[in-house]
Design a protein around this motif. Structure first.
Motif, PDB file in Angstrom:
ATOM      1  N   THR A 109     -15.502  84.836  34.486  1.00  0.00           N
ATOM      2  CA  THR A 109     -16.150  83.921  35.442  1.00  0.00           C
ATOM      3  C   THR A 109     -15.747  82.476  35.159  1.00  0.00           C
ATOM      4  N   HIS A 110     -15.496  82.172  33.883  1.00  0.00           N
ATOM      5  CA  HIS A 110     -15.073  80.822  33.503  1.00  0.00           C
ATOM      6  C   HIS A 110     -14.716  80.811  32.023  1.00  0.00           C
ATOM      7  N   ILE A 111     -14.131  79.698  31.592  1.00  0.00           N
ATOM      8  CA  ILE A 111     -13.634  79.621  30.216  1.00  0.00           C
ATOM      9  C   ILE A 111     -14.641  78.877  29.340  1.00  0.00           C
ATOM     10  N   HIS A 112     -15.652  79.606  28.867  1.00  0.00           N
ATOM     11  CA  HIS A 112     -16.584  79.104  27.855  1.00  0.00           C
ATOM     12  C   HIS A 112     -16.679  80.167  26.766  1.00  0.00           C
ATOM     13  N   ASP A 113     -16.928  79.720  25.528  1.00  0.00           N
ATOM     14  CA  ASP A 113     -16.839  80.640  24.388  1.00  0.00           C
ATOM     15  C   ASP A 113     -17.755  81.863  24.491  1.00  0.00           C
ATOM     16  N   ASP A 114     -18.957  81.699  25.063  1.00  0.00           N
ATOM     17  CA  ASP A 114     -19.898  82.825  25.118  1.00  0.00           C
ATOM     18  C   ASP A 114     -19.548  83.848  26.198  1.00  0.00           C
ATOM     19  N   HIS A 115     -18.475  83.589  26.936  1.00  0.00           N
ATOM     20  CA  HIS A 115     -17.981  84.541  27.928  1.00  0.00           C
ATOM     21  C   HIS A 115     -16.608  85.097  27.551  1.00  0.00           C
ATOM     22  N   VAL A 116     -15.901  84.362  26.700  1.00  0.00           N
ATOM     23  CA  VAL A 116     -14.494  84.656  26.412  1.00  0.00           C
ATOM     24  C   VAL A 116     -14.270  85.208  25.002  1.00  0.00           C
ATOM     25  N   GLY A 192     -18.576  73.761  39.559  1.00  0.00           N
ATOM     26  CA  GLY A 192     -19.611  72.856  39.059  1.00  0.00           C
ATOM     27  C   GLY A 192     -19.875  73.104  37.589  1.00  0.00           C
ATOM     28  N   HIS A 193     -20.262  74.334  37.256  1.00  0.00           N
ATOM     29  CA  HIS A 193     -20.478  74.638  35.835  1.00  0.00           C
ATOM     30  C   HIS A 193     -19.170  74.386  35.080  1.00  0.00           C
ATOM     31  N   THR A 194     -18.072  74.906  35.623  1.00  0.00           N
ATOM     32  CA  THR A 194     -16.714  74.478  35.279  1.00  0.00           C
ATOM     33  C   THR A 194     -15.966  74.334  36.599  1.00  0.00           C
ATOM     34  N   GLY A 213     -21.975  84.738  37.126  1.00  0.00           N
ATOM     35  CA  GLY A 213     -21.674  83.956  35.921  1.00  0.00           C
ATOM     36  C   GLY A 213     -22.795  83.009  35.562  1.00  0.00           C
ATOM     37  N   ASP A 214     -22.471  81.735  35.401  1.00  0.00           N
ATOM     38  CA  ASP A 214     -23.450  80.735  34.980  1.00  0.00           C
ATOM     39  C   ASP A 214     -23.874  79.820  36.127  1.00  0.00           C
ATOM     40  N   VAL A 215     -24.016  80.397  37.322  1.00  0.00           N
ATOM     41  CA  VAL A 215     -24.570  79.628  38.443  1.00  0.00           C
ATOM     42  C   VAL A 215     -25.922  79.056  38.039  1.00  0.00           C
TER      43      VAL A 215
END
Ligand SMILES: [Zn+2]
Length: 279
Positions: A109-116, A192-194, A213-215
């Motif tokens: 969904t995006h490139i943040h550590d808790d997802h990747v 927005g979040h990324t 994701g992190d909407v």
């Protein structure tokens, strides 16, 4: 007000061709100061007072989509790379009959550590056979040295995550455009979040699921007031607009929703904002 704080067992629902299972990989604790409000400091302080707790605990979730072709993951959690209290979903996945080598695709969904970070086994790929589809706008942004320079230092985490992702998965990374990405799955930009933050819509005959994701991070709070954000939103105003629109689309469409920090739910339109009920 309290959100869910206990580590939840995997839970599955069927959407179209997929059986979708939510795995919780660990619980992240954020300080209450991580809350923001688009309308300013007075609005922010009243949300903080109402919360009444110095901390916010967030489940870190990802989703396994199983069909006759194999396993696709949407995000991967934090894995052991995020710290000793993460990586719990690896055992739960094995218990559910999913081995790392069974995973053919990972949609981020995006490139943040808790997802990747769940993609990594130290410096090696944890999923030996997986293609990784990354929102192309996020990949371009987080590999751009000028964007890194222009981002406040405290918000630069995604840049090193993108580098590590590229080093570890190399040619197995594909840019994920908007629209159809895999059978029955449509990618929709939710910026927005990324900048490239993306949700995945699973079309079923009877029911549709939007893995968004992190909407939002806090289901009860931010559905009631989409102008509440967290400091992890890189563009807070854009994120708030996206949140409002995503809630509206999900409520009108009757879609089920699922996120990186909330489990399965359904969105309802209320007189004051929205409400998310458990599925
Ligand atoms: Zn995030």
């Amino acid at each position: 007000m309290q959100e869910r704080t206990t580590l939840t067992a995997p839970c599955s629902h069927n959407f179209g061709r997929y059986e979708v299972t939510c795995f919780c990989d660990g619980v992240f604790q954020a300080p209450i100061g991580a809350l923001i409000h688009i309308d300013g400091e007075t609005a922010r302080q009243s949300v903080i007072a109402e919360w009444g707790n110095p901390n916010i605990q967030l489940d870190v979730n990802f989703y396994a989509l199983r069909d006759t072709n194999g396993i696709t993951l949407v995000d991967t959690g934090g894995g052991p790379s995020l710290g000793p209290s993460f990586g719990l979903a690896r055992i739960a996945m094995r218990d559910a009959g999913i081995l790392p080598e069974d995973v053919s695709h990972v949609l981020l969904t995006h490139i943040h550590d808790d997802h990747v970070f769940g993609l990594f086994d130290g410096s090696l790929p944890y999923f030996a056979n997986a293609e990784v589809l990354v929102p192309e706008t996020d990949m371009a942004f987080f590999l751009d040295p000028a964007a890194r320079e222009a981002t406040p230092e405290a918000r630069r985490g995604g840049f090193s995550v993108a580098e590590r992702l590229q080093e570890t998965y190399g040619t197995r990374i594909q840019k994920c455009p908007e629209g159809h990405v895999l059978p029955g799955i449509e990618a929709r930009r939710l910026p927005g979040h990324t900048p490239g933050h993306t949700g995945y819509l699973l079309h079923g005959n009877d029911d549709t699921l939007f893995i968004w994701g992190d909407v939002l991070h806090l289901g009860a709070l931010q559905s009631r007031d989409p102008n509440i954000g967290m400091i992890y939103d890189l563009s807070p105003v854009v994120a708030a607009t996206t949140r409002q629109t995503a809630l509206e689309h999900a409520a009108r469409g009757g879609w089920a929703v699922a996120g990186g920090h909330i489990g399965f739910g359904r969105v309802h339109c209320m007189e004051d904002g929205y409400r998310i009920s458990e599925l």
